[in-house]
Motif scaffolding. Structure first.
Motif, PDB file in Angstrom:
ATOM      1  N   GLY A 164      41.019 -71.857  -0.529  1.00  0.00           N
ATOM      2  CA  GLY A 164      40.280 -72.038  -1.774  1.00  0.00           C
ATOM      3  C   GLY A 164      41.161 -72.149  -3.000  1.00  0.00           C
ATOM      4  O   GLY A 164      40.699 -71.948  -4.119  1.00  0.00           O
ATOM      5  N   GLY A 165      42.461 -72.454  -2.808  1.00  0.00           N
ATOM      6  CA  GLY A 165      43.344 -72.607  -3.957  1.00  0.00           C
ATOM      7  C   GLY A 165      43.889 -71.294  -4.491  1.00  0.00           C
ATOM      8  O   GLY A 165      44.692 -71.281  -5.422  1.00  0.00           O
ATOM      9  N   LYS A 166      43.477 -70.177  -3.909  1.00  0.00           N
ATOM     10  CA  LYS A 166      43.975 -68.878  -4.369  1.00  0.00           C
ATOM     11  C   LYS A 166      45.382 -68.640  -3.820  1.00  0.00           C
ATOM     12  O   LYS A 166      45.686 -69.004  -2.689  1.00  0.00           O
ATOM     13  CB  LYS A 166      43.053 -67.756  -3.897  1.00  0.00           C
ATOM     14  CG  LYS A 166      41.610 -67.893  -4.352  1.00  0.00           C
ATOM     15  CD  LYS A 166      41.455 -67.725  -5.842  1.00  0.00           C
ATOM     16  CE  LYS A 166      40.003 -67.512  -6.250  1.00  0.00           C
ATOM     17  NZ  LYS A 166      39.088 -68.544  -5.829  1.00  0.00           N
ATOM     18  N   GLN A 232      41.051 -82.407  -7.524  1.00  0.00           N
ATOM     19  CA  GLN A 232      41.158 -80.951  -7.549  1.00  0.00           C
ATOM     20  C   GLN A 232      41.637 -80.474  -8.915  1.00  0.00           C
ATOM     21  O   GLN A 232      42.290 -81.194  -9.658  1.00  0.00           O
ATOM     22  CB  GLN A 232      42.140 -80.469  -6.482  1.00  0.00           C
ATOM     23  CG  GLN A 232      41.755 -80.849  -5.072  1.00  0.00           C
ATOM     24  CD  GLN A 232      42.753 -80.336  -4.048  1.00  0.00           C
ATOM     25  OE1 GLN A 232      43.672 -79.588  -4.366  1.00  0.00           O
ATOM     26  NE2 GLN A 232      42.580 -80.744  -2.801  1.00  0.00           N
ATOM     27  N   HIS A 235      44.068 -76.495  -7.619  1.00  0.00           N
ATOM     28  CA  HIS A 235      44.007 -76.499  -6.158  1.00  0.00           C
ATOM     29  C   HIS A 235      42.610 -76.224  -5.616  1.00  0.00           C
ATOM     30  O   HIS A 235      42.454 -75.975  -4.423  1.00  0.00           O
ATOM     31  CB  HIS A 235      45.004 -75.509  -5.555  1.00  0.00           C
ATOM     32  CG  HIS A 235      46.409 -75.722  -6.028  1.00  0.00           C
ATOM     33  ND1 HIS A 235      47.140 -76.844  -5.700  1.00  0.00           N
ATOM     34  CD2 HIS A 235      47.214 -74.980  -6.837  1.00  0.00           C
ATOM     35  CE1 HIS A 235      48.331 -76.770  -6.268  1.00  0.00           C
ATOM     36  NE2 HIS A 235      48.399 -75.661  -6.948  1.00  0.00           N
ATOM     37  N   GLN A 236      41.602 -76.267  -6.465  1.00  0.00           N
ATOM     38  CA  GLN A 236      40.230 -76.122  -5.996  1.00  0.00           C
ATOM     39  C   GLN A 236      39.517 -77.464  -6.115  1.00  0.00           C
ATOM     40  O   GLN A 236      39.623 -78.149  -7.130  1.00  0.00           O
ATOM     41  CB  GLN A 236      39.485 -75.051  -6.794  1.00  0.00           C
ATOM     42  CG  GLN A 236      39.981 -73.642  -6.485  1.00  0.00           C
ATOM     43  CD  GLN A 236      39.073 -72.575  -7.053  1.00  0.00           C
ATOM     44  OE1 GLN A 236      38.644 -72.664  -8.188  1.00  0.00           O
ATOM     45  NE2 GLN A 236      38.795 -71.555  -6.258  1.00  0.00           N
ATOM     46  N   LYS A 237      38.775 -77.818  -5.077  1.00  0.00           N
ATOM     47  CA  LYS A 237      38.139 -79.127  -5.031  1.00  0.00           C
ATOM     48  C   LYS A 237      37.019 -79.236  -6.060  1.00  0.00           C
ATOM     49  O   LYS A 237      36.269 -78.292  -6.284  1.00  0.00           O
ATOM     50  CB  LYS A 237      37.592 -79.374  -3.623  1.00  0.00           C
ATOM     51  CG  LYS A 237      38.673 -79.316  -2.546  1.00  0.00           C
ATOM     52  CD  LYS A 237      38.088 -79.198  -1.161  1.00  0.00           C
ATOM     53  CE  LYS A 237      39.164 -78.923  -0.127  1.00  0.00           C
ATOM     54  NZ  LYS A 237      38.605 -78.670   1.212  1.00  0.00           N
ATOM     55  N   ASP A 386      31.734 -66.419  -7.074  1.00  0.00           N
ATOM     56  CA  ASP A 386      32.137 -67.764  -7.453  1.00  0.00           C
ATOM     57  C   ASP A 386      31.128 -68.348  -8.447  1.00  0.00           C
ATOM     58  O   ASP A 386      29.919 -68.210  -8.258  1.00  0.00           O
ATOM     59  CB  ASP A 386      32.195 -68.637  -6.194  1.00  0.00           C
ATOM     60  CG  ASP A 386      32.736 -70.022  -6.485  1.00  0.00           C
ATOM     61  OD1 ASP A 386      33.941 -70.222  -6.291  1.00  0.00           O
ATOM     62  OD2 ASP A 386      31.954 -70.902  -6.892  1.00  0.00           O
TER      63      ASP A 386
END
Length: 617
Positions: A164-166, A232, A235-237, A386
């Motif tokens: 999830g980009g974390k 993105q 880094h999150q879509k 979220d």
């Protein structure tokens, strides 16, 4: 077929599972935290059980409480959705040990693919191409930096666990490596309980290509083609589509076959996604596409695959978990048209996409699209989970038609007072480079000036607000003659406040566009509050320009790098805040001295709370 199932998740995915289960005659049980008591998914399930406080670690991440809820209600299976416990091998094992059906990947597969370094090593053994990088166990900061220098900058630091980009940072030069590493490890530890990282070569013109795979308990594995998730932010879509633009038949076959090979390497069962990174500097080529990782669960963006294949992937999950074979063979699965999905978030693009929380007093979502949403008007967006409000999904015969349909839907979004990224999505979908398929993971950053809506209202907004305050009803033959001149256009003048700022303008007789609702104007996905101009209006201060650093969002203070009396340089990090598992670093606006310090590491702060005050030397 499974008779009853418990959904160990919340929001839109819980609603989606409930709808599919109802279609198949399966009884559903929802679990919910105290913060979600009034959420739609709780009301829509056949049964519901409270499992703890708002914090996920005390509710949705509690194995024991979820299993007890299943025992109390007689549920025979557990569906974890995505996020939370969906890729937790220990939870999967506990479900199976309790005699329940686990609607997810086998625990061994989750473990095999759950750690990015081990997964890459397994893919190398299976002859699936992987991105160049460092996968070693030595996590000493000095060793990691030496490996980064050996790979060559830019590099990507990635958390070994999670997704999830974390826990992910790009580093362009050696001087920035240690600070980025520390931040990445801190975020990874907070999000996944594991601060280990790996180092990858950062691809300068990257495309994010992923392939939907599905396996059953009889040894069958198929793919349902690829998705492009290159749009993105951090880094999150943001926007996903299927199929991938510019993908020719030969490249598609090579990538999809590699994905099936990867799934077979871990004896995969259920829905999964094989993620690839592509160097798109010379277009999409099979020899420039590398395995990144596998998500051993259903993906947020699965609706675009459903749209182009005509399949219900949640139904596939339920049938496979019941022991049935896959509904279709590979030769029976084909691509029909084009689909796109946009993630509608509660966030403010003009403040760096900081989360926006609060009550959804007005909520109107597009009617001409598939909309997967977990909220309703009158509900609340909280800081606990979220901030996604909905997924907007469009399907059309061509990519252009799908994009136009989705852009129109984003423009129709009306939400207030919570801020959203609807206008940002619409601008992205209409951007000429996006329209022609020139996308990569740096698209949003590169085009941010074009994509982020202005903070000041434009002429159409002002005209619409003014016209709403002074409507022409056709009966103003004499009272409406202010400024009247024979044989000239009818112009009037008015004072109006839009977004708390005063404007004085003339009103033309043209009909403004947009929609008015309770003194809020909605235009192209944006929301503008307006009112008659108040006398004595003055803009407030308190911004960073005067040295006052205030919290841009409510959250936890996870780092304080200065003390009262310290000298600081412009751009120096002062405080780091975390909200919704995302970090926000606040920096010094100019050279000066820390005159006042309210921030305390480990403390909480409300939006607008004073953190630091800097005085010029």
């Amino acid at each position: 077929m499974i008779e009853s199932l418990l959904i160990a998740n919340r929001g839109e995915i819980a609603r989606r599972i409930i709808r599919t289960a109802r279609k198949l005659g399966i009884r559903t049980v929802a679990v919910y935290s105290e913060a979600d008591r009034e959420m739609p998914f709780v009301r829509e399930a056949d049964d519901a059980v409270a499992i703890g406080p708002a914090a996920a670690r005390e509710s949705y991440l509690r194995h024991d409480r979820i299993l007890e809820a299943a025992r109390q209600t007689g549920a025979l299976a557990i569906h974890p959705g995505y996020g939370f416990l969906s890729e937790n091998a220990e939870f999967a094992e506990a479900v199976i040990a309790a005699g329940l059906i686990w609607i997810g990947a086998p625990p061994a597969s989750i473990r095999a693919m759950g750690l990015k370094d081990a997964a890459k090593q397994r893919m190398i053994a299976a002859k699936v191409p992987v991105t160049p990088g460092y996968l070693g166990k030595d996590q000493a900061p000095a060793r990691l930096q030496r490996e980064a220098e050996s790979i060559g900058y830019p590099v990507l630091i990635k958390a070994v666990a999670g997704g999830g980009g974390k826990g992910m940072r790009r580093v362009d030069q050696a001087d920035d490596f240690q600070a980025a590493l520390a931040s990445c490890q801190r975020e990874a530890a907070s999000s996944f309980g594991d601060q280990r990282v790996l180092i990858e070569k950062y691809i300068l013109s990257p495309r994010h290509i992923e392939v939907q795979v599905f396996g059953d308990t009889l040894g069958n594995v198929v793919h349902l083609f690829e998705r492009d998730c290159s749009l993105q932010r951090r880094h999150q879509k943001v926007i996903e589509e299927a199929p991938a633009p510019g993908m020719d038949a030969a490249t598609r076959q090579a990538v999809c076959e590699a994905a099936v090979k990867a799934a077979r390497a871990v004896d995969y069962v259920g829905a999964g996604t094989i993620e690839f990174i592509a160097d798109a500097s010379e277009g999409l080529r099979a020899d420039r596409i590398w395995f990144m990782e596998m998500n051993t669960r259903l993906q947020v963006e699965h609706p675009v695959t459903e749209a182009i294949t005509g399949q219900d992937l949640v139904e596939w999950q339920l049938r496979v978990a019941s022991g049935e074979p896959l509904p279709l063979r590979q030769v029976e699965i084909s691509i029909n048209g084009w689909a796109m999905e946009a993630r509608l978030y509660a966030e403010n693009p003009s403040t760096g996409f900081l989360p926006s929380i609060g009550r959804l007093d007005h909520l109107r979502l597009p009617r001409d699209l598939r909309v997967d949403s977990g909220v309703e008007e009158g509900g609340e967006v909280t800081s606990h989970y979220d901030p996604m409000i909905a997924k907007l999904i469009a399907h059309g015969p061509t990519r252009s038609q799908a994009a136009q349909k989705l852009a129109a839907g984003a423009c129709d979004v009306e939400i207030w007072p919570v801020r959203t990224n609807a206008a940002f999505l619409a601008r992205t979908l209409k951007h000429p480079d996006f329209v022609r398929g020139a996308v990569n993971t740096g698209f949003i950053e590169h085009h941010s000036a074009d994509l982020i809506p202005p903070t000041e209202p434009g002429t159409p907004v002002l005209q619409a607000a003014a016209a709403a305050l002074h409507p022409s009803n056709g009966n103003e033959a004499w009272t409406g003659l202010k400024g009247f001149r024979l044989n000239a256009a009818n112009y009037r003048y008015t004072a109006v406040e839009v977004a708390d700022k005063p404007y004085f303008l003339e009103i033309s007789g043209d009909t403004p566009y947009g929609r008015i609702e309770n003194n809020v104007l909605f235009i192209d996905g944006e929301a503008w509050p307006f009112s008659p101009r108040r006398t004595g209006h003055a803009a407030g201060g308190g911004g960073a320009a005067d040295g006052t650093i205030m919290a841009p969002m409510p959250g936890s203070i996870i780092a304080v790098s200065v003390a009262k009396g310290d000298k600081v340089k412009r751009g120096q990090s002062l405080v780091v805040i975390e909200a919704m598992k995302m970090e926000q670093t606040l920096n010094a606006p100019f050279d000066g001295v820390v005159a006042e310090l309210k921030a305390v590491k480990g403390g909480q702060v409300a939006e607008g709370g004073l953190l630091v005050r800097i005085e010029g030397e």
